[in-house]
Design a protein around this motif. Structure first.
Motif, mmCIF file in Angstrom:
data_model
loop_
_atom_site.group_PDB
_atom_site.id
_atom_site.type_symbol
_atom_site.label_atom_id
_atom_site.label_comp_id
_atom_site.label_asym_id
_atom_site.label_seq_id
_atom_site.Cartn_x
_atom_site.Cartn_y
_atom_site.Cartn_z
ATOM 1 N N TRP A 32 -126.950 -1.854 -29.132
ATOM 2 C CA TRP A 32 -127.734 -1.393 -27.828
ATOM 3 C C TRP A 32 -128.954 -0.587 -28.816
ATOM 4 O O TRP A 32 -129.016 -0.339 -29.864
ATOM 5 N N THR A 34 -130.739 1.692 -30.000
ATOM 6 C CA THR A 34 -130.866 3.097 -30.615
ATOM 7 C C THR A 34 -131.469 2.984 -32.100
ATOM 8 O O THR A 34 -131.584 1.694 -32.545
ATOM 9 N N PRO A 35 -131.811 3.870 -32.676
ATOM 10 C CA PRO A 35 -132.038 3.820 -34.130
ATOM 11 C C PRO A 35 -131.157 2.930 -34.982
ATOM 12 O O PRO A 35 -131.564 1.959 -35.807
ATOM 13 N N ASN A 36 -129.881 3.261 -34.798
ATOM 14 C CA ASN A 36 -129.080 2.492 -35.606
ATOM 15 C C ASN A 36 -128.991 1.177 -35.353
ATOM 16 O O ASN A 36 -128.929 0.112 -36.019
ATOM 17 N N HIS A 38 -131.568 -0.589 -33.824
ATOM 18 C CA HIS A 38 -132.706 -1.152 -34.447
ATOM 19 C C HIS A 38 -132.756 -1.672 -35.795
ATOM 20 O O HIS A 38 -133.409 -2.604 -36.195
ATOM 21 N N ARG A 76 -118.202 2.664 -32.517
ATOM 22 C CA ARG A 76 -119.727 2.927 -32.663
ATOM 23 C C ARG A 76 -120.464 1.431 -32.794
ATOM 24 O O ARG A 76 -119.984 0.676 -33.475
ATOM 25 N N GLY A 138 -129.727 13.220 -35.926
ATOM 26 C CA GLY A 138 -129.148 12.836 -34.583
ATOM 27 C C GLY A 138 -128.589 14.260 -34.013
ATOM 28 O O GLY A 138 -128.602 14.482 -32.802
ATOM 29 N N HIS A 141 -131.386 15.765 -32.362
ATOM 30 C CA HIS A 141 -131.580 15.198 -30.928
ATOM 31 C C HIS A 141 -130.582 16.035 -29.911
ATOM 32 O O HIS A 141 -130.901 16.423 -28.816
ATOM 33 N N TRP A 193 -135.234 5.902 -37.544
ATOM 34 C CA TRP A 193 -135.190 7.357 -37.627
ATOM 35 C C TRP A 193 -136.465 8.006 -37.610
ATOM 36 O O TRP A 193 -136.191 9.345 -37.318
ATOM 37 N N THR A 238 -130.694 6.117 -22.781
ATOM 38 C CA THR A 238 -129.111 6.091 -22.871
ATOM 39 C C THR A 238 -128.256 7.401 -22.559
ATOM 40 O O THR A 238 -127.326 7.268 -21.882
#
Length: 262
Positions: A32, A34-36, A38, A76, A138, A141, A193, A238
């Protein structure tokens, strides 16, 4: 027992989708944007590997589907399935973004220095990201944007720690173009990130070496392609009123219950 190919778990496709190819790709990226997520998209684009994105909508709870949990027991994403491992054996599943980057670097021989000392520098900073920058940003955020109650102590704590980490990275980049000298998985891990720096209450003008590095990576064609593919998967937020129950506040009991329900 080796994992079965992810598209054929007990004869059932993991995620039925009209967008999935009928030809099995070398790498399946369960993802999906998200930073991880990507991080892995960037590596795959940089390396020119044959891969297919299998969307895992974490806002809808896809990460708790039993089929996905066979790949990533920590519920995850991202996770990958390598359908063409170098040993020629059965497909192998890898989860956790840092482990995936290390696996792909070793598999391809790309973006992971061959010299032992240079390699260790890259690994130092890869682990710095997965243990520091990612988790602290994280939490930044979460408390600054998503927490239903705005707690000044928590916000100050994580905004401040994010600021410190930006300073650490800025210092590392003061005498080099990339984190470990040459472009590597350390840069690929850290860049996503830094993308949401404004949401982290950080000003890149305060970190000139980091800003120069950020702009160098942002301009890379592979990075542009990776983010464009992420936008094609989803441009929606998200975190929303419905997704919080999947993203926050999970316990052992709730995770086990959702895994049974699928």
């Amino acid at each position: 027992m080796r994992p079965q190919p992810s598209g054929a778990v007990a004869g059932i496709a993991l995620f039925d989708s009209p967008h999935r190819s009928t030809v099995m790709p070398s790498i399946e990226l369960h993802y999906w944007p998200t930073p991880n997520g990507h991080k892995i998209g960037i590596f795959l684009e940089e390396a020119g590997l044959d891969y297919e994105i299998v969307p895992v909508n974490i806002g809808a709870g896809d990460q708790f589907k039993p089929e996905f949990l066979k790949l990533s027991p920590n519920n995850r994403m991202p996770a990958i399935v390598d359908n063409a491992p170098v040993d020629g054996g059965d497909p192998i599943a890898i989860f956790e973004s840092g482990a995936i980057l290390l696996y792909l670097g070793e598999k391809t021989g790309q973006f992971l220095p061959g010299d032992r000392r240079d390699r260790q520098v890259a690994l130092n900073w890869l682990f710095w990201q997965v243990g520091g920058l990612g988790p602290m940003a994280g939490q930044n955020h979460h408390f600054a944007q998503y927490a239903p109650e705005k707690l000044p102590y928590a916000i100050d704590r994580y905004v401040g720690e994010t600021n410190r980490l930006y300073g650490v990275l800025n210092k590392q980049l003061s005498d080099r173009d990339f984190i470990a000298g040459a472009y590597s998985i350390a840069d690929i891990a850290c860049y996503p990130w830094i993308v949401p720096h404004a949401k982290q209450h950080q000003n890149l003008d305060d970190f000139p070496h980091l800003k120069d590095w950020f702009e160098r990576i942002q301009a890379r064609p592979a990075v542009e392609r990776a983010y464009a593919k992420g936008k094609a998967v989803s441009q929606a937020a998200t975190v929303n009123a419905d997704s919080g129950r999947f993203l926050f506040g999970q316990t052992a009991n709730s995770v086990q219950a959702m895994g049974r329900q699928g």
